[in-house]
Design an enzyme around this catalytic site. Structure first.
Site, PDB file in Angstrom:
ATOM      1  N   LYS A 290     -67.322 -40.563  48.233  1.00 17.05           N
ATOM      2  CA  LYS A 290     -65.916 -40.122  48.265  1.00 17.05           C
ATOM      3  C   LYS A 290     -64.964 -41.275  47.615  1.00 17.05           C
ATOM      4  CE  LYS A 290     -62.376 -37.884  51.359  1.00 17.05           C
ATOM      5  NZ  LYS A 290     -62.010 -37.506  52.481  1.00 17.05           N
TER       6      LYS A 290
ATOM      7  N   SER B 258     -60.024 -32.773  52.862  1.00 17.46           N
ATOM      8  CA  SER B 258     -59.958 -33.599  51.632  1.00 17.46           C
ATOM      9  C   SER B 258     -61.128 -33.856  51.239  1.00 17.46           C
ATOM     10  CB  SER B 258     -58.999 -34.869  52.170  1.00 17.46           C
ATOM     11  OG  SER B 258     -59.947 -35.677  53.051  1.00 17.46           O
TER      12      SER B 258
ATOM     13  N   SER C  41     -61.878 -33.358  57.686  1.00 19.03           N
ATOM     14  CA  SER C  41     -62.182 -33.467  56.326  1.00 19.03           C
ATOM     15  C   SER C  41     -63.455 -33.159  55.770  1.00 19.03           C
ATOM     16  CB  SER C  41     -61.343 -34.502  55.596  1.00 19.03           C
ATOM     17  OG  SER C  41     -60.022 -34.065  55.352  1.00 19.03           O
TER      18      SER C  41
HETATM   19  N1  GLN Z   1     -56.179 -31.572  56.749  1.00 16.66           N
HETATM   20  C1  GLN Z   1     -56.037 -32.653  57.744  1.00 16.66           C
HETATM   21  C2  GLN Z   1     -54.773 -33.677  57.240  1.00 16.66           C
HETATM   22  O1  GLN Z   1     -54.353 -33.414  56.050  1.00 16.66           O
HETATM   23  C3  GLN Z   1     -57.260 -33.452  57.937  1.00 16.66           C
HETATM   24  C4  GLN Z   1     -57.491 -34.486  56.668  1.00 16.66           C
HETATM   25  C5  GLN Z   1     -58.663 -35.512  56.968  1.00 16.66           C
HETATM   26  O2  GLN Z   1     -59.652 -34.905  57.691  1.00 16.66           O
HETATM   27  N2  GLN Z   1     -58.809 -36.387  56.212  1.00 16.66           N
HETATM   28  O3  GLN Z   1     -54.525 -34.746  57.763  1.00 16.66           O
END
Ligand code: GLN
Length: 482
Positions: A74, A149, A173
């Site tokens: 990532k 994400s 995410s």
């Molecule tokens: N969707 C959540 C956010 O936008 C979690 C994102 C994540 O786990 N990095 O904060």
């Protein structure tokens, strides 16, 4: 010999049996990346170094546990000499001088980091639509989001380009994109994997983890990714068990907690049906269902959306155009340098979070919002502690539905935030949780979430592996069953 859709375990066999050379594997990976360019899963490729490392392993056969295994990283993990953008314009030109501990752990075990995957900007999002580098497409449907994400990571594994990828999970995410792309991913206990070199979003929630085709592969990767790291003060000084050891333990008599406070009635019937079918499968494997109560669960999304923006507003203050990253060219004085760099460098979602975070931390509102959220967070953690005195794992659907259309939720932040309804509580409580594919809705994959007790990844992986030994949802690919 094709490597497409092969698992880490299968790669290990192919390599040790010399069915294919390491160099051929890497060349094939880059051919697959090329064939799948349309997915937009990668931001930066690492081709030359990957080939070199593969040639090295061809000339010097290695006993390392992951020697020659291609992994996509990532783009939130710092990689020395390799551009690291975090999906943001503000880090468009950032080349880190060091490598994140977790990436170093994987590479020391022999992994080849083939490239950096696309992601929501600074890991804020659930659809990979907030990336400065454009959205990622779901291999199961061009018009579908891959989730976020870690959307690029999930798409790369689901398309069979690489057997595994690293991801991070602050509120879901790893698990949410795993669910939407039909793969398996686990967020371990907070502190199991070092956060050093991981670009911070919300430090008390962020946790790295593996995304792969199977629970067994996740166990293999976790063995290498977890470590105590003095460079991360929140890193746990706990022995890392061999996560493969308990995979085949019989589930007879084990208890699965079913959350009675979860209102599944406003979910699609199909989602409930898929979930209940999985529970039946576990019952036929000998496990028992036990009702549990998590009375404060409904507060987890609002709590998260105070805590996470608060921490992000502080963490992202370092991106000011002075120390690293992109600097605005249109500035007359220092104040303009800060303002213009940040205005030009950050996207809308990141700005929204910084605004909310600064607001809830400000003198007049701190007690009403931030402090209150921390108190509720403790209640949620206590609820889990009570529940785990009675059960081995807790199961819920991972997401409220399968992958949705690109653009369909982008204008409604609340709808987007609710994507993580089932996943966020595990981050607030610091608990390990996994998602695995457990069915299809309208030909789109969907996942089951298994939450475990503190430091008990082994039980989660045991349940997941036993399920995958009896079912073949994880074998489905966008092109048919593998
Ligand atoms: N969707 C959540 C956010 O936008 C979690 C994102 C994540 O786990 N990095 O904060």
């Amino acid at each position: 010999m094709t490597i497409k859709y092969k698992s880490v375990k299968e790669f290990k066999e192919m390599i040790s049996q010399k069915e294919i050379s390491n160099k051929e594997i890497i060349q094939e990976v880059f051919n697959l990346i090329d064939d799948n360019k349309g997915l937009n899963a990668f931001i930066t490729l690492n081709e030359e170094n990957s080939i070199k490392k593969a040639e090295y392993f061809d000339n010097n056969p290695s006993e390392l546990s992951l020697a020659g295994i291609p992994i996509a990283q990532k783009d939130l993990f710092c990689t020395k000499g390799l551009r690291t953008t975090c999906g943001s314009n503000i880090l468009n030109n950032f080349v880190p001088p060091y490598t994140a501990t977790v990436i170093e752990n994987l590479e020391n075990a022999g992994c080849i980091s083939v490239g950096k995957t696309n992601m929501d900007e600074f890991a804020m999002g659930s659809s990979n639509e907030t990336s400065f580098f454009g959205n990622v497409h779901n291999p199961w449907g061009e018009n579908l989001v891959p989730g976020g994400s870690s959307g690029g990571a999930a798409a790369a594994v689901a398309a069979g380009i690489v057997p595994a990828a690293s991801g991070t999970d602050t509120g879901g995410s790893i698990r949410q994109p795993a669910s939407l792309c039909g793969i398996t991913g686990i967020k371990p206990t907070y502190g199991r994997i070092s956060r050093w070199g991981m670009i911070a979003f919300a430090s008390s929630l962020d946790q790295a983890g593996p995304m792969a085709r199977t629970a067994e592969d996740c166990a293999i990767l976790l063995n290498e990714m977890c470590s105590h790291d003095e460079k991360d003060t929140t890193s746990l000084d706990e022995t890392v068990p061999n996560f493969q050891e308990n995979l085949n333990k019989p589930l007879k008599g084990k208890k699965i907690g079913i959350v009675k406070d979860l209102d599944l009635s406003n979910l699609d019937n199909d989602v409930v049906e898929v979930f209940e079918n999985s529970l039946k499968e576990f019952q036929s494997l000998g496990a028992d269902l036990v009702d549990i109560s998590l009375p404060n669960l409904a507060l987890s999304v609002p709590t998260y959306y105070v805590v996470a923006p608060a921490e992000c507003s502080s963490n992202l203050s370092r991106f000011d155009g002075v120390k690293f990253g992109r600097r605005s060219e249109h500035t007359k004085d220092l104040e303009e340098l800060y303002v213009n760099t940040r205005s030009e460098g950050f996207g809308d979602e990141v700005k929204r979070r910084i605004l909310i975070g600064s607001y809830v931390l400000s003198a007049g509102y701190y007690d009403a919002y931030y402090k209150k959220a921390q108190q509720v967070r403790r209640l949620i953690k206590n609820d889990f502690e009570n529940a785990f005195s009675n059960v081995d794992v807790i199961m819920t659907p991972t997401t409220r539905g399968p992958a949705f259309e690109i653009g369909s939720k982008g204008n409604d932040p609340i709808q987007m935030y609710l994507e993580d309804l089932f996943t966020i509580s595990a981050n607030l409580a610091g608990l390990p949780a996994l998602s695995l594919p457990n069915g299809f809705i309208d030909n789109k994959p969907i996942g089951l979430q298994i939450i475990g007790n503190f430091l008990d990844e082994s039980s989660i992986l045991n349940f997941a592996h036993m399920y995958q030994s009896e079912t073949n949802w994880h074998m489905h690919t966008p092109e048919g069953i593998k």
